[in-house]
Design a protein around this motif. Structure first.
Motif, PDB file in Angstrom:
ATOM      1  N   ASP A  26      -0.074   3.056  -9.028  1.00 11.48           N
ATOM      2  CA  ASP A  26      -0.973   2.099  -8.389  1.00 11.48           C
ATOM      3  C   ASP A  26      -2.222   1.986  -9.247  1.00 11.48           C
ATOM      4  OD1 ASP A  26      -2.820   0.771  -6.760  1.00 11.48           O
ATOM      5  OD2 ASP A  26      -2.009   1.658  -4.927  1.00 11.48           O
ATOM      6  N   ARG A  52      -3.162  -7.678  -2.006  1.00 15.96           N
ATOM      7  CA  ARG A  52      -2.026  -7.217  -2.788  1.00 15.96           C
ATOM      8  C   ARG A  52      -0.830  -8.107  -2.480  1.00 15.96           C
ATOM      9  NH1 ARG A  52      -1.877  -0.985  -3.616  1.00 15.96           N
ATOM     10  NH2 ARG A  52      -4.065  -0.554  -4.036  1.00 15.96           N
ATOM     11  N   SER A 105      -7.873   2.485  -5.217  1.00 20.41           N
ATOM     12  CA  SER A 105      -6.520   3.012  -5.012  1.00 20.41           C
ATOM     13  C   SER A 105      -6.589   4.525  -4.912  1.00 20.41           C
ATOM     14  CB  SER A 105      -5.629   2.643  -6.186  1.00 20.41           C
ATOM     15  OG  SER A 105      -5.516   1.256  -6.293  1.00 20.41           O
ATOM     16  N   VAL A 129       0.817  -2.684  -9.382  1.00 21.90           N
ATOM     17  CA  VAL A 129       1.333  -1.576  -8.580  1.00 21.90           C
ATOM     18  C   VAL A 129       2.849  -1.616  -8.637  1.00 21.90           C
ATOM     19  CG1 VAL A 129       1.421  -0.571  -6.270  1.00 21.90           C
ATOM     20  CG2 VAL A 129      -0.644  -1.775  -7.029  1.00 21.90           C
ATOM     21  N   SER A 158       6.441   0.438  -7.575  1.00 21.09           N
ATOM     22  CA  SER A 158       6.930   1.485  -6.707  1.00 21.09           C
ATOM     23  C   SER A 158       8.452   1.493  -6.781  1.00 21.09           C
ATOM     24  CB  SER A 158       6.445   1.181  -5.287  1.00 21.09           C
ATOM     25  OG  SER A 158       7.181   1.910  -4.361  1.00 21.09           O
ATOM     26  N   GLU A 211       0.844  -1.187   0.000  1.00 17.36           N
ATOM     27  CA  GLU A 211       0.000   0.000   0.000  1.00 17.36           C
ATOM     28  C   GLU A 211       0.881   1.239   0.000  1.00 17.36           C
ATOM     29  OE1 GLU A 211      -3.094   0.814  -0.105  1.00 17.36           O
ATOM     30  OE2 GLU A 211      -4.322  -0.869   0.583  1.00 17.36           O
ATOM     31  N   ASN A 223      -2.687  -6.097  -7.500  1.00 20.88           N
ATOM     32  CA  ASN A 223      -3.798  -5.571  -6.725  1.00 20.88           C
ATOM     33  C   ASN A 223      -5.041  -6.326  -7.180  1.00 20.88           C
ATOM     34  OD1 ASN A 223      -5.618  -3.953  -5.389  1.00 20.88           O
ATOM     35  ND2 ASN A 223      -5.253  -2.127  -6.631  1.00 20.88           N
TER      36      ASN A 223
END
Lengths: 1082, 552
Positions: free
Chosen positions: A389, A1073, A159, A364, A366, A136, A267
């Motif tokens: 996301d 997730r 999201s 997602v 990151s 998250e 997700n």
């Protein structure tokens, strides 16, 4: 105030201070810990002077002193060492851990670091390991379950949606109960600027979304009032203190280091498990209805055979009934123009997986890059984070870019400066999410979930067109009165694009060796660009098309001047003293336009609309332009006496002035006291390695205040520039006495809290147990009181009411096994609280805590009831039994304000298991919620419309009897009902109490499996470290008392960020997730 | 470090703080006036008058966001519209009429109280007169619906935080006096006329006629309990200074502007913006189309059928396979009375909503501004139909006045002939409806003068053949109801006053007693510690001395 002015003054300030005085002799040395490792950051002081320095990253120091003077080496958690300066030029010191070396240093109010032992209240510290690289990107959701007493609820599974945070229960009825966010010592706005009543649309983000959790060094949560008193009234709901990596002054580096981490997560939505036995219709008759109580799919079943008498039946093929296509049955045939071939095609009566096809698995990703370096006097950090996301709902996505830079400089022995500046850009979009009662949307907004989740099994969402040639929504019902969810995704969206700059500038000056002064400037400003749009041709909301844009700017300026003293008054008595003043200014301004009547289909821009208005057409109908301005001034003092190392007494007081109240009431002073006693340090022989290692008892009393929102003290005149347009096209304006009666006597509300607790360690520190109990009371609650309109006004703001919250927090930590290679740690927390309304304004029976919809349950404050109790209608009882009418259906009582549920969980708990073996680590976190009622339209609708089986499948072809007695004579009910009537008429559309479910839930909140490559593998690579982690969140949950197949996630709240809880209006599923993170440093 | 340097630093810090704290807006603590509103001193008398007029309309008609106010509920309980029921208790929640209560008490009256002294100071006497006439209309109507309500203690803010109720009769008396004050205000020379006047464009003579007509209405309303009214009625009738022609009708004409703000007839948007909404009442349609054996010339203006044949699908209209309830007589209509698509619901039919939005019969051209029924039988899919909502709210029409005078001539022998009033009332109503918007009427289906004449003579035959005054009154009141389409206020009053017309039963046998006055709105009783909710809805208003159970 212009920024320029600050810099001029600061420059002036900086150039006045440069040199230090020379001493006779230069001494060098290394300071190491008991293992011989260099210890950076150790304070080295020439006793009796103001001369001092700190060791650098390699434990080296250099200082000038005279022979005969004494050097004092101090470091938290280590015993203080002294060395007499003799002839030698090198003094190396090996420090020893303090016998009571369980000393953790925690950041307390105003960023002041204190030894944990000296605190008379609980502070929860959450390290970056518990925050980083989580699936998250929302800090609020990452913190869920990480410490006792913090209740975090997502507004829905989309999201980027908002997150509700309540620390230690509720303290205010109509005021905000959200905590204060403090980032690097300065206030940070974490609010959700909701632009609608929740039933029109609630998708706005909570603004703490702008922080990348990967850039956080640590989070400290001040839960009680004795902890937060220095933050003034805004700290009354708890304070979340965030230190970002770029502002951290810990671990000053002399070498440059780059950290990179990259994560990829899936997700994956958790969708209801739909049944495949029956299709759309009612009472086993097939029809293209909202409900799924139609004929069986299986050819042999009676209701399926009856299909042959239906006017839509064509023929059978392989047993499957083929029907006329719903498109051919539309009352408005122009909708099907261009789709004649589909309309003419035969429509197989089979179950379709429309809902599963509608959602998707989002991706997602990151990335975060951190850079830090410097030397002993100057260090810098820089970081960049990128989050993409993708929601599981088509049309939903979040993209966030964050940049941060920070630096520290020690200009001389006396002056240090540190500053951090962060920029974030958060772009978020989603289809609209309005409240739904299981029959389309309630109000003026559209809803992607309200129209899709209960799609009858026989509806082929992906085999039918969703958009007519002219753009209108098309769906399966002849009246075309449901907006096709695919049309919603293609044609309706809400966006929120935010640019934010926040930062802090600190200037510290050591006036003496025991006193320093700090000036701190904080700035947090963001501009949020919101839009809500739907092309023309929809069914929900304005069918001519609507486009609304709102630009909002929020700014917080915060200035503080703090004097911080730390002096040994005698050998045994130490005084730590803080004196500070703060001025905070909050500015909020928004501007907006709403356009309706779209010209060219598909273009959501204002130029493409006929009408433009500056007032919203949604329920509230308020002006889109608004502003507010609040100034708060505060001065505070805080003194802690430490006697030896086992008794600490703290007293604090703060005085605040607010601009939201009339002059006579704008000041309030509130004190706090706390004490901490460490018997294990005071009493020799109390400790033993195999028994008790450490015990601290603490007691705190704290008070705080609450100021109202601005502009409640004076009467105003409402001006409506566009009251009505007459047939001649003339615009009539109106002015009217405002419905709010100003209350010039309004004063602040007050909160007091008593907190007691103990911290302990046992068995060679293998068991740790911390317990806190607290009781909090809010008085003179600032409450909007509804007035009888015949007074001429409808509402006024008053001080009345009393609210009490009691609670217990337990944190524990067990290490059953540990050695050099293998470590097993179990930790967790337990929390229970009870908030009760003790008094309400005279004559007021209940106060709604959220917007309400006529005839629909909501959270209320009711005297002698738990905070937020759910009121609604109940089934009439006869001698305590449920009563049925002459049809055999439950009789709904007249009152819509009976207590039907308590949404507060009885208790919550978290259990973490961490097992590590060499470089491998496995972590598993379970969360449990016991009780707490939920009014769930999702569950009632899915079961009540027959798309999901209730627990224990009922045979729809048979009839059943509702338990209860007959209204006529009180005899046991014997009236047979079809399953349609049982679920549709009673569960879904019967008394509200029938839609209440208990929220007990067990959840596998987090699982991770990580591997750190051993250093020897990396010797020949550029990597300093390299790790791989597989992790997942929300992987499994079960709400025991909900119908199983609904798979309802109790961690959601349809009323948005605010004081509502336990209310679900079909605002969407949640997701699990899972994915992989790779981290490397160079 | 030497002392001088240190002092300079401290000085610098203090200077800095001084900058921040002293010279800056950050320390300002007097930010108490709301920048999002204006101060009461900045008011405008014309703007006040606009707000007051709009709120009077809100009481009567509601708003597009909440159109279920007094006229609508009045139509529903008297079977002009469709009440869901199934019982009278269940038909309306306590929050139902909050909007009307707020429109009068917290919106219109405070504005009137604030405006009148300011307007008198500025010699704007017409503004004052209009405000008083509207206040009288609102308070009379609120008494008619709720009985005893606050007046003497109302709208006094902190002085009376829980205003107590006054007897309805006292309020009626106060309103009579207020109307007289208004009439004398209209007689004074004002500085200027209102810039806007939604009803009479600032015509003082017409406002005086309305004031007299409202008095006339009050007298007729109280005829059962006040023996002195015939003389008062005669005085007004003889003066001739009351609403006698359509030109003087007290009505609101709405515009076609659908947004910013929606200024159409408040029923229009909810019924046509997102597909049709309300059901028509089957028995009211039956009266107009079948009962007399002659179609009422107005029906094509009142209703629009989206289909011209009845459904045979039980899923669309469940009543088609059901038998009428046992308490229905053969004369009571149940389900469909013809096979021409008059798709409505009977009183208290609370069934769920089948997929019939594109098929049910809906509002027509008059008065809300929809479509004329030209047998086209099309599903209405958008708002750009007929008058596009530019209809009227018929609050007090010249035809209504003649119906009332027919009643009073027949029952309390006031001046004039009941039969003459009846004929003139029907003809005025026909004129109004038939000529409402000729441009939106298909000439092939328009009512002709012959249709009207035939209708009138048939009704007059009914009247002449009535064997007694009660039956004659029944003829008058039924025709009054047929003319009242769009005005539930007078229908509800007339039904309780006369017990007529004979309305069909509720779908269930025991719907509870008829609503002789409505429950107080929730915003009133929940927030007022002096007043308790009525125990039942059969509490009668002061002018209703008819026996309990007199009507159902």
């Amino acid at each position: 105030m212009k920024v320029n002015n600050y810099w001029q003054v600061l420059l002036l300030f900086l150039f006045t201070t440069t040199t230090a005085l020379a001493q006779n002799k230069t001494i060098n040395g290394t300071v190491t810990d008991s293992d011989g490792l260099p210890l950076p950051g150790v304070n080295v002081l020439v006793e009796g002077t103001t001369t001092g320095t700190q060791t650098d990253f390699d434990g080296l120091y250099q200082i000038q002193a005279d022979v005969g003077q004494t050097l004092v080496f101090s470091y938290l958690g280590q015993k203080t060492e002294t060395r007499l300066v003799g002839e030698e030029d090198i003094i190396n010191v090996q420090m020893e851990e303090d016998a009571q070396a369980l000393e953790e240093v925690v950041v307390t109010a105003q960023g002041i670091k204190r030894e944990q032992r000296s605190l008379g209240y609980a502070v929860s510290k959450i390290d970056n390991e518990a925050i980083e690289d989580r699936p998250e990107g929302d800090l609020g959701r990452v913190l869920r379950g990480k410490a006792a007493g913090i209740n975090i609820t997502a507004t829905n599974g989309v999201s980027g949606s908002g997150t509700n945070i309540i620390i230690r229960g509720f303290t205010s009825i109509t005021g905000s109960n959200q905590p204060l966010f403090v980032v690097n010592g300065v206030p940070f706005d974490g609010g959700a600027n909701e632009q609608n009543q929740f039933f029109d649309n609630v998708t706005e983000s909570s603004r703490f979304l702008d922080i990348d959790p990967n850039t956080i060094e640590s989070v400290n949560v001040l839960k009680g009032l004795s902890a937060s008193v220095l933050y003034g009234e805004r700290g009354r709901n708890g304070v979340i203190l965030i230190t970002t990596k770029n502002a951290s002054t810990q671990g000053v580096r002399t070498k440059n280091e780059i950290n990179i981490s990259q994560s990829v997560f899936f997700n994956d939505p958790v969708l209801p498990k739909y049944q495949n036995d029956f299709g759309g219709g009612f009472h086993q008759n097939f029809g293209f209805f909202f409900s799924n109580w139609g004929a069986a799919f299986e050819a042999g079943v009676l209701s399926n055979q009856r299909l042959e008498q239906n006017s839509l039946f064509i023929r059978r093929e392989g047993g499957i009934a083929l029907l006329r296509n719903p498109l051919s049955q539309l009352a408005d045939p122009t909708l099907a123009a261009g789709f004649e071939d589909i309309a003419a095609s035969e429509y197989p009566y089979i179950p379709y997986n429309s809902v599963d096809q509608f959602f998707r698995v989002g991706l997602v990703t990151s990335t975060s890059v951190g850079l830090r370096g410097g030397n002993e006097n100057i260090s810098y950090t820089a970081n960049y984070g990128y989050l993409e996301d993708q929601g599981f709902t088509p049309g939903n996505g979040l993209r966030r870019n964050t940049f941060g830079v920070g630096g520290n400089a020690r200009l001389s022995n006396k002056i240090s400066i540190n500053a951090a500046l962060n920029f974030s850009r958060t772009d978020y979009k989603t289809p609209p999410i309005a409240a739904s009662l299981g029959s389309g949307t309630i109000s003026s907004g559209g809803s992607v979930f309200g129209d899709v989740l209960y799609t009858p099994r026989s509806v082929d969402l992906f085999g039918l067109p969703f958009q007519a040639l002219d753009g209108r929504s098309v769906y399966y019902r002849s009246g075309n009165d449901i907006q096709n969810p695919r049309w919603t995704v293609a044609n309706a969206k809400v966006t929120q694009n935010t640019d934010r700059v926040f930062g802090n500038f600190n200037l510290s000056y050591g006036l003496t060796d025991w006193l320093n002064a700090t000036y701190r400037l904080g700035i947090d400003t963001y501009t949020e660009f919101n839009s809500y749009g739907q092309n023309r041709g929809g069914v929900d909301g304005d069918v001519t098309g609507i486009f609304r844009t709102i630009t909002a700017r929020n700014t917080i300026w915060d200035h503080s001047l703090i004097f911080n003293a730390d002096k040994d008054l005698s050998e045994n008595l130490n005084l730590k003293f803080i004196l500070g003043g703060t001025a905070r200014r909050d500015l909020y301004q928004q501007d907006g336009v709403e356009s309706t009547q779209q010209l060219v289909f598909g273009i959501l821009e204002h130029f493409n609309f006929v009408n433009s208005a500056t007032a919203g057409s949604f329920f509230s109908g308020t002006n889109l332009a608004q502003k507010s301005e609040i100034n708060t001034l505060g001065v505070y003092a805080d003194a802690t006496f430490g006697y030896k190392n086992f008794l600490y007494l703290n007293g604090a007081v703060r005085s605040d002035w607010t601009s939201t109240l009339e002059r006579d009431n704008q000041n309030i002073i509130y004190p706090g006291v706390s004490a901490s006693f460490i018997p294990t340090a005071a009493i020799e022989g109390l400790t033993s390695d195999k028994g008790l290692n450490y015990l601290k008892l603490r007691l705190g009393y704290g008070t705080s205040a609450g100021f109202p929102n601005p502009y409640g003290t004076r009467n105003t005149l409402a001006l409506n520039s566009r009251l009505l347009v007459d047939p001649g096209g003339n615009v009539l304006s109106g002015n009217a006495v405002s419905n709010r009666l100003g209350n010039p006597n309004l004063k602040p509300e007050t909160v007091t809290e008593i907190e007691a607790g103990l911290d302990s360690k046992f068995f060679n520190n293998r068991l740790g147990l911390n317990v806190s109990v607290f009781k909090r009371e809010s008085n003179d609650l600032i409450t909007d009181q509804n007035l009888d309109p015949s007074t001429g006004f409808t509402v006024t703001r008053i001080n009345a009411g009393k609210l009490e919250t009691k609670g217990i927090e337990v944190d524990f930590d067990i290490t059953p096994f540990r050695n050099d290679n293998f470590n097993w740690n179990i930790s967790g927390n337990y929390y229970a609280d009870e908030s009760t309304i003790l008094e309400l304004p005279e004559g007021t029976e209940q106060i709604a805590l959220t917007g309400t919809i006529a005839g629909v349950p909501a959270n209320y404050a009711v005297v002698d009831q738990p905070f937020g109790v759910i009121l609604g209608s109940t089934v009439v009882r006869t001698n305590g039994e449920l009563t049925v009418n002459s049809n055999g259906d439950y009789v709904t009582g007249q009152s819509t304000t009976d207590v039907i549920g308590d949404p507060n969980p009885d208790w919550t708990g978290t259990l973490n298991n961490l097992i590590s073996y060499k470089g491998l680590s496995f972590n598993m976190s379970w969360q449990y919620r016991h009780g707490g009622d939920i009014y769930s339209q999702t569950a009632a609708t899915l079961v009540g419309r027959g798309v999901v089986d209730a627990d224990g499948k009922l045979n729809s072809e048979k009839t059943f009897i509702l338990p209860g007695v007959k209204q006529s004579d009180g005899s046991p009910n014997d009236i047979q009902l079809t399953t349609t009537r049982i679920y549709f008429n009673n569960l879904l559309f019967g008394a509200n109490e029938l839609q209440i479910f208990d929220g007990t839930t067990l959840r596998l909140a987090e699982v991770s499996l990580g591997y750190n490559l051993p250093e020897k593998f990396l010797e020949k690579t550029p990597f300093g470290s390299l790790s791989f982690t597989l992790s997942g969140s929300n992987l499994w949950y079960k709400a025991f008392n909900f119908p199983d197949d609904v798979r309802f996630d109790t961690n959601s709240i349809s009323t948005g960020v605010g004081n509502g809880q336990g209310i679900d209006f079909i605002t969407g599923p949640s997701s699990r997730r899972y994915g992989l993170t790779v981290k490397a440093s160079f | 470090m030497n002392r001088i340097k240190r002092n300079r630093i401290i000085g610098g810090a203090l200077l800095l703080m001084a900058f921040v704290m002293g010279s800056c807006e950050v320390t300002e603590l007097e930010i108490l006036d709301d920048p999002n509103a204006v101060a009461p001193a900045q008011s405008d008398i014309d703007f006040f008058l606009n707000s007051i007029q709009v709120n009077a309309l809100t009481m009567f008609e509601g708003t597009p966001l909440d159109n279920n106010e007094l006229s609508e509920v009045g139509m529903e309980v008297t079977r002009m519209g469709h009440m869901f029921g199934p019982t009278y208790q269940a038909a309306y929640t306590p929050t139902n009429l909050n909007g009307a209560w707020r429109a009068v008490y917290s919106n219109a009256l405070p504005d009137i109280r604030t405006m009148v002294p300011l307007a008198e100071e500025q010699e704007l006497y017409t503004h004052v007169g209009i405000a008083k006439v509207l206040e009288a209309y609102m308070m009379i109507t609120m008494v008619d619906f709720f009985g005893d309500i606050p007046y003497s203690e109302a709208v006094k803010g902190v002085e009376f935080p829980n205003p107590n109720v006054d007897p309805g009769a006292d309020i009626y008396a106060a309103m009579e006096a207020l109307l007289n004050e208004a009439i004398s205000d209209f007689g004074r020379n004002e500085k200027s006329l209102p810039k806007n006047d939604l009803f009479y464009s600032g015509n003082k003579d017409q406002w005086v006629k309305l004031a007299n007509t409202l008095k006339l209405k009050m007298y007729i309303q109280t005829r059962l309990v006040d023996g002195s009214v015939p003389g008062k009625i005669n005085a007004i009738v003889n003066s001739g200074n009351y609403i006698t022609t359509a030109a003087d009708d007290f009505q609101m004409r709405w515009s076609t502007t659908d947004t910013n703000p929606d200024s159409r007839h408040p029923e229009f948007g909810p019924n046509f913006d997102n597909g049709t909404n309300e059901y028509m009442n089957t028995s009211y349609m039956y009266w107009m189309i079948e009962e007399k054996g002659m179609e009422d010339p107005r029906w094509r203006y009142y209703f629009y059928r989206q289909v011209d044949v009845n459904t045979t699908d039980v899923n669309e209209q469940s009543c088609i396979t059901q038998f009428p309830p046992a308490h229905f007589t053969p004369a009571d209509q149940f389900c469909n009375f013809s096979n021409e698509g008059f798709w409505g619901r009977i009183h208290g039919d609370a069934d769920g909503i089948p997929p019939d939005r594109g098929k049910r019969t809906t509002f027509g051209l008059y008065p809300i501004g929809g479509l004329f029924d030209d047998n086209s039988a099309q599903t209405i899919t958008g708002r750009n139909i007929g008058l596009q909502g530019g209809g009227i709210s018929p609050i007090l029409l010249s035809s209504f006045v003649d119906f009332m005078l027919a009643e009073s001539a027949l029952t309390i022998n006031t001046t004039g002939d009941a039969r003459t009033y009846l004929e003139s009332a029907i003809r005025k109503s026909m004129d109004k409806v038939v000529n409402f918007s000729p441009a939106n009427v298909d000439a092939n289906f328009a009512a002709t003068q012959t249709d009207v004449d035939n209708y009138v003579s048939m009704v007059l035959d009914l009247y002449d053949n009535a064997s007694n005054d009660q039956e004659k009154l029944a003829v008058i009141v039924k025709e009054y109801f047929l003319a009242l389409w769009g005005n539930g206020v007078e229908a509800y009053n007339t039904y309780r006053r006369t017990g007529l017309p004979d309305l069909q039963p509720t779908e269930i046998a025991q719907p509870g007693s008829f609503i002789r006055s409505f429950f107080y709105p929730q915003v009133f009783v929940d927030s007022n510690s002096q007043v308790d909710q009525k125990t039942d809805q059969d509490v009668q208003v002061f002018w209703d001395n008819n026996p309990a159970g007199f009507i159902d």
